[in-house]
Design a protein around this motif. Sequence first.
Motif, PDB file in Angstrom:
ATOM      1  N   VAL A   1      75.937  -4.254  -9.736  1.00  0.00           N
ATOM      2  CA  VAL A   1      75.597  -3.055 -10.515  1.00  0.00           C
ATOM      3  C   VAL A   1      74.117  -2.715 -10.365  1.00  0.00           C
ATOM      4  O   VAL A   1      73.340  -3.520  -9.867  1.00  0.00           O
ATOM      5  CB  VAL A   1      75.870  -3.270 -12.029  1.00  0.00           C
ATOM      6  N   SER A   2      73.778  -1.516 -10.813  1.00  0.00           N
ATOM      7  CA  SER A   2      72.367  -1.156 -10.965  1.00  0.00           C
ATOM      8  C   SER A   2      72.124  -1.021 -12.472  1.00  0.00           C
ATOM      9  O   SER A   2      73.082  -0.897 -13.235  1.00  0.00           O
ATOM     10  CB  SER A   2      72.072   0.159 -10.234  1.00  0.00           C
ATOM     11  N   PRO A   3      70.865  -1.040 -12.922  1.00  0.00           N
ATOM     12  CA  PRO A   3      70.618  -1.035 -14.369  1.00  0.00           C
ATOM     13  C   PRO A   3      71.279   0.136 -15.104  1.00  0.00           C
ATOM     14  O   PRO A   3      71.783  -0.033 -16.208  1.00  0.00           O
ATOM     15  CB  PRO A   3      69.096  -0.963 -14.460  1.00  0.00           C
ATOM     16  N   ASP A   4      71.300   1.329 -14.481  1.00  0.00           N
ATOM     17  CA  ASP A   4      71.890   2.470 -15.193  1.00  0.00           C
ATOM     18  C   ASP A   4      73.411   2.339 -15.325  1.00  0.00           C
ATOM     19  O   ASP A   4      74.009   2.949 -16.202  1.00  0.00           O
ATOM     20  CB  ASP A   4      71.518   3.794 -14.507  1.00  0.00           C
TER      21      ASP A   4
ATOM     22  N   SER B   1      64.714  -5.999 -16.060  1.00  0.00           N
ATOM     23  CA  SER B   1      65.234  -4.700 -15.610  1.00  0.00           C
ATOM     24  C   SER B   1      66.653  -4.423 -16.098  1.00  0.00           C
ATOM     25  O   SER B   1      67.095  -3.280 -16.093  1.00  0.00           O
ATOM     26  CB  SER B   1      65.183  -4.614 -14.085  1.00  0.00           C
ATOM     27  N   HIS B   2      67.362  -5.463 -16.505  1.00  0.00           N
ATOM     28  CA  HIS B   2      68.718  -5.223 -17.012  1.00  0.00           C
ATOM     29  C   HIS B   2      68.792  -5.385 -18.525  1.00  0.00           C
ATOM     30  O   HIS B   2      69.815  -5.796 -19.062  1.00  0.00           O
ATOM     31  CB  HIS B   2      69.719  -6.134 -16.286  1.00  0.00           C
ATOM     32  N   ARG B   3      67.675  -5.087 -19.173  1.00  0.00           N
ATOM     33  CA  ARG B   3      67.688  -5.006 -20.637  1.00  0.00           C
ATOM     34  C   ARG B   3      67.949  -3.553 -21.007  1.00  0.00           C
ATOM     35  O   ARG B   3      67.539  -2.646 -20.288  1.00  0.00           O
ATOM     36  CB  ARG B   3      66.342  -5.444 -21.205  1.00  0.00           C
ATOM     37  N   ILE B   4      68.597  -3.368 -22.138  1.00  0.00           N
ATOM     38  CA  ILE B   4      68.983  -2.017 -22.545  1.00  0.00           C
ATOM     39  C   ILE B   4      68.221  -1.652 -23.812  1.00  0.00           C
ATOM     40  O   ILE B   4      68.299  -2.396 -24.807  1.00  0.00           O
ATOM     41  CB  ILE B   4      70.511  -1.931 -22.851  1.00  0.00           C
ATOM     42  N   PRO B   5      67.488  -0.510 -23.799  1.00  0.00           N
ATOM     43  CA  PRO B   5      66.791  -0.113 -25.017  1.00  0.00           C
ATOM     44  C   PRO B   5      67.766  -0.003 -26.188  1.00  0.00           C
ATOM     45  O   PRO B   5      68.864   0.536 -26.041  1.00  0.00           O
ATOM     46  CB  PRO B   5      66.216   1.271 -24.659  1.00  0.00           C
ATOM     47  N   GLY B   6      67.352  -0.552 -27.303  1.00  0.00           N
ATOM     48  CA  GLY B   6      68.215  -0.494 -28.484  1.00  0.00           C
ATOM     49  C   GLY B   6      69.171  -1.667 -28.585  1.00  0.00           C
ATOM     50  O   GLY B   6      69.915  -1.774 -29.554  1.00  0.00           O
TER      51      GLY B   6
ATOM     52  N   ASN C   1      64.157  18.023  -1.058  1.00  0.00           N
ATOM     53  CA  ASN C   1      64.782  17.730  -2.348  1.00  0.00           C
ATOM     54  C   ASN C   1      63.892  18.162  -3.501  1.00  0.00           C
ATOM     55  O   ASN C   1      62.669  18.078  -3.414  1.00  0.00           O
ATOM     56  CB  ASN C   1      65.030  16.217  -2.474  1.00  0.00           C
ATOM     57  N   VAL C   2      64.526  18.585  -4.572  1.00  0.00           N
ATOM     58  CA  VAL C   2      63.762  18.939  -5.777  1.00  0.00           C
ATOM     59  C   VAL C   2      63.280  17.642  -6.439  1.00  0.00           C
ATOM     60  O   VAL C   2      63.841  16.575  -6.187  1.00  0.00           O
ATOM     61  CB  VAL C   2      64.624  19.760  -6.764  1.00  0.00           C
ATOM     62  N   PRO C   3      62.244  17.726  -7.289  1.00  0.00           N
ATOM     63  CA  PRO C   3      61.744  16.480  -7.889  1.00  0.00           C
ATOM     64  C   PRO C   3      62.781  15.834  -8.819  1.00  0.00           C
ATOM     65  O   PRO C   3      63.473  16.527  -9.565  1.00  0.00           O
ATOM     66  CB  PRO C   3      60.513  16.935  -8.678  1.00  0.00           C
ATOM     67  N   THR C   4      62.854  14.526  -8.729  1.00  0.00           N
ATOM     68  CA  THR C   4      63.773  13.767  -9.578  1.00  0.00           C
ATOM     69  C   THR C   4      62.966  13.102 -10.687  1.00  0.00           C
ATOM     70  O   THR C   4      61.733  13.193 -10.700  1.00  0.00           O
ATOM     71  CB  THR C   4      64.463  12.664  -8.755  1.00  0.00           C
ATOM     72  N   VAL C   5      63.669  12.398 -11.547  1.00  0.00           N
ATOM     73  CA  VAL C   5      62.968  11.738 -12.654  1.00  0.00           C
ATOM     74  C   VAL C   5      61.987  10.688 -12.115  1.00  0.00           C
ATOM     75  O   VAL C   5      60.923  10.465 -12.698  1.00  0.00           O
ATOM     76  CB  VAL C   5      63.991  11.138 -13.658  1.00  0.00           C
ATOM     77  N   GLU C   6      62.325  10.109 -10.944  1.00  0.00           N
ATOM     78  CA  GLU C   6      61.414   9.113 -10.346  1.00  0.00           C
ATOM     79  C   GLU C   6      60.127   9.797  -9.873  1.00  0.00           C
ATOM     80  O   GLU C   6      59.042   9.206  -9.952  1.00  0.00           O
ATOM     81  CB  GLU C   6      62.083   8.395  -9.170  1.00  0.00           C
TER      82      GLU C   6
ATOM     83  N   ASN D   1      60.143   0.199 -11.874  1.00  0.00           N
ATOM     84  CA  ASN D   1      61.442   0.880 -11.820  1.00  0.00           C
ATOM     85  C   ASN D   1      61.343   2.088 -12.746  1.00  0.00           C
ATOM     86  O   ASN D   1      61.435   1.969 -13.953  1.00  0.00           O
ATOM     87  CB  ASN D   1      62.557  -0.070 -12.274  1.00  0.00           C
ATOM     88  N   TYR D   2      61.125   3.260 -12.114  1.00  0.00           N
ATOM     89  CA  TYR D   2      60.889   4.461 -12.918  1.00  0.00           C
ATOM     90  C   TYR D   2      62.188   5.076 -13.448  1.00  0.00           C
ATOM     91  O   TYR D   2      62.137   5.982 -14.268  1.00  0.00           O
ATOM     92  CB  TYR D   2      60.151   5.515 -12.090  1.00  0.00           C
ATOM     93  N   THR D   3      63.337   4.643 -12.936  1.00  0.00           N
ATOM     94  CA  THR D   3      64.586   5.248 -13.411  1.00  0.00           C
ATOM     95  C   THR D   3      64.907   4.704 -14.802  1.00  0.00           C
ATOM     96  O   THR D   3      65.171   3.512 -14.948  1.00  0.00           O
ATOM     97  CB  THR D   3      65.754   4.880 -12.468  1.00  0.00           C
ATOM     98  N   PRO D   4      64.884   5.558 -15.823  1.00  0.00           N
ATOM     99  CA  PRO D   4      65.210   5.034 -17.159  1.00  0.00           C
ATOM    100  C   PRO D   4      66.644   4.502 -17.159  1.00  0.00           C
ATOM    101  O   PRO D   4      67.553   5.132 -16.617  1.00  0.00           O
ATOM    102  CB  PRO D   4      65.081   6.265 -18.073  1.00  0.00           C
ATOM    103  N   VAL D   5      66.797   3.341 -17.763  1.00  0.00           N
ATOM    104  CA  VAL D   5      68.110   2.686 -17.761  1.00  0.00           C
ATOM    105  C   VAL D   5      69.185   3.579 -18.378  1.00  0.00           C
ATOM    106  O   VAL D   5      70.342   3.549 -17.976  1.00  0.00           O
ATOM    107  CB  VAL D   5      67.996   1.357 -18.558  1.00  0.00           C
ATOM    108  N   LEU D   6      68.787   4.392 -19.345  1.00  0.00           N
ATOM    109  CA  LEU D   6      69.776   5.217 -20.053  1.00  0.00           C
ATOM    110  C   LEU D   6      69.933   6.605 -19.431  1.00  0.00           C
ATOM    111  O   LEU D   6      70.577   7.471 -20.006  1.00  0.00           O
ATOM    112  CB  LEU D   6      69.371   5.360 -21.528  1.00  0.00           C
ATOM    113  N   PHE D   7      69.354   6.811 -18.248  1.00  0.00           N
ATOM    114  CA  PHE D   7      69.414   8.136 -17.613  1.00  0.00           C
ATOM    115  C   PHE D   7      70.749   8.269 -16.854  1.00  0.00           C
ATOM    116  O   PHE D   7      70.905   7.748 -15.760  1.00  0.00           O
ATOM    117  CB  PHE D   7      68.231   8.291 -16.664  1.00  0.00           C
TER     118      PHE D   7
END
Lengths: 428, 312
Positions: free
Chosen positions: A101-104, A136-141, A201-206, A381-387
């Motif tokens: 898996v990946s964090p998201d 990196s595999h911790r989840i906010p909340g 590509n358009v800008p992504t969250v990263e 890792n700029y990708t928010p886990v909850l994104f």
Amino acid sequence: MPISRRTFAAAAVCALLPLSGCGSGDDGGSSDASGKIEGDITFQTWNLRANFKDYFEGLIADFEKKYPGTEVKWIDQPAEGYADKISADAAGGTLPDVVNVSPDLVAPLAKAGLALDLDKAAGQYRKEYLDGAWASHRIPGMTGTYAFPWYLNTGPLFYNKSLFEEAGLDPDQPPKTYDELFADALELAKKSDGKVATLANVPTVEDFGRYGVQLMNSEGTAFAFNDAKGVELLTKYKELYDAKALDPQALTATPESSGKKFLTGAVAMNPGSALDLGNFKKQAPNLYKNIGITDQITSTGHVNMYVMGVMVNAQTKKKAASVAFAHYVTDAEHQMSFAKKVAIFPSTAGSLDDPYFTKEDGTDETRVRVAAAKSLKNAVNYTPVLFSEQMKTALRNEVAKALQGKESPEEALDNAVKACDTLLQQQG
Amino acid sequence: MASSTVSRARPDSRAPDVPRGRRVRRQLPSSPWLFAAPGLLIISAFILYPFVSTLVNAFTDRRTLIPGEFVGLANFRELLHDDMFWIGLRNSSLYVLGVVPALVILPLLLALLVQKNIPGITFFRSAFYTPVVASIVVVGLIWVWLLDERGLINSLLEAIGVGRIGFLSDQWLLLLSAMAVTVWKGLGYYMIIYLAALANVPRELHEAAAVDGAGAIRRFVTVTVPAVRSTMALVGALSSVAAFKVFSEVYLMAGPSGGPAGEDTTLVMLVQRTGTGLTGRVGYASAISVVVFVVTVALMLLVLRADRRGEA
């Protein structure tokens, strides 16, 4: 014997009842992974069979030899629709015991009680991994860590040296920061009369993260990329779009389509991985001769790090064997041997100090590897886990509205943040 | 003799001459159900259950991994304020308006062209039918390649001085391009339906009209069209339902985000985007599906009613 209507209806309901159990979200049960390591388990990877069949078959055979009485059934799923496959399995109660898996992807599974908390079940292994990778595999909340960190990557940025030269730019001095990128992109578009775009590509969250935009609030409970810095980035991208320095089809592009644009010379820069070099050599020999390799563009000094993990299904009946196998796949020895087969980087402590990641031998492959390993040391890792996917689409659509001039960058980002916050709340 | 033996053994006046091996046993009341059971089970599991489940889910806040709770009409109320829903409804409706007239008329003209038995006509019939059997993914990719900013069509347009056209980057051109692909792919299918209908039009009617001095166009309007009117209604109903539920063509050409800023999203694309994945809102997507179902049923009824009124 005649079947009454009532009997028939009861039979039909009985036949359908198992289906209605889908997604009932049973709780994960105990985190206790002690006990004898034995039994049959399933292991699912993400598009790895095609290139690494021998590696994984050997790995599994070694594990089964080390732990007699275990049997690992390996399942590999294609890259396309991987999240959908996992969600179908999770909802149907057929999630494999050990899953790549990946964090998201872990976040919703952990919230549904389907990912085993490794802080509780396998906390003894924690010190084997880099702190950042384990986190990196911790989840906010939520408390706990829900997957073993596996391989890391940053991915280089490729550029077409001949297009840079034609535009009068120094092909040996590719842009490093966003400001340099914008300047070079406008120059390239101007010199080619709008025929050569720099990005597809358009800008992504990263991108927002690498530009220095704060993505979420400090508690991780709301998105925050509509700040002044975020607006500034989107305004610059609008300038690129208007000048055709951003490909006109960027608004509907996918990573595959932008990769093709780069192959055909319509676009001057494209992110990728070391595996792409082989593709360039085969499919676009002229491009390969002129290929330039540089780091990801970043204005923060930190490149984006992609993280892969190995999760244990919290509902597995073979917790001991599943945890042991997930650890076996991701331990220092096996991550190192996997890294030597493909351009990825281990997440285990001390592995990146191996000469394999620090010494160049003059080839492009080692140059990419050493540079990427170096940048990994302070990568984020700029990708928010909850994104979620839905949030990515919401951001992408609002960015497109800003680029088309239908909304101002401020309005677009405010709307994107509002939509993402609503989706975040709906996730629970 | 066998028959007399049977008669003695079992004095049944209704079947005195039936040999023992062939005699039909008395039918049990449950027998029809037993025969129907496999079909009923399949229909129940794969059609009725998903349908009922969708209806039920539409009134819940169910998500992919979380069962959710009953929320009444909340999902439908949210739809009313969801811009993307209205964009989807607009595009799906425009698709019906753009595609259905073309798919009712053009295949009929094509069928008239290939109806005659002249040498080599089989080749043309097959050629026109080929897009129907081609995979939609392959078809989509080919058209994306053709219509790309640097694709074949744009290169030709540039060569003749027209300049490049953003078929895949402009919201409306993208939708029109997808419609063109749908029509191109559907022509052969409906052509076959019309060919069957045309074969049943009495030749005498055409001959009588010709004797009365009617030209080809007049014969088409006064003889052919009335004769195939019911088939046209059928094609209209089938194509309007398919057009309202369009997914693949737009998804392949506009990308997963549904075109620039999602402006080319159709309702079914919205269902897919909203309801799938680990964080999918199954309840909300089900509510959109219910709307799609209601509209398609309404479309069917509308077309069939128009046909019945025309017959009266």
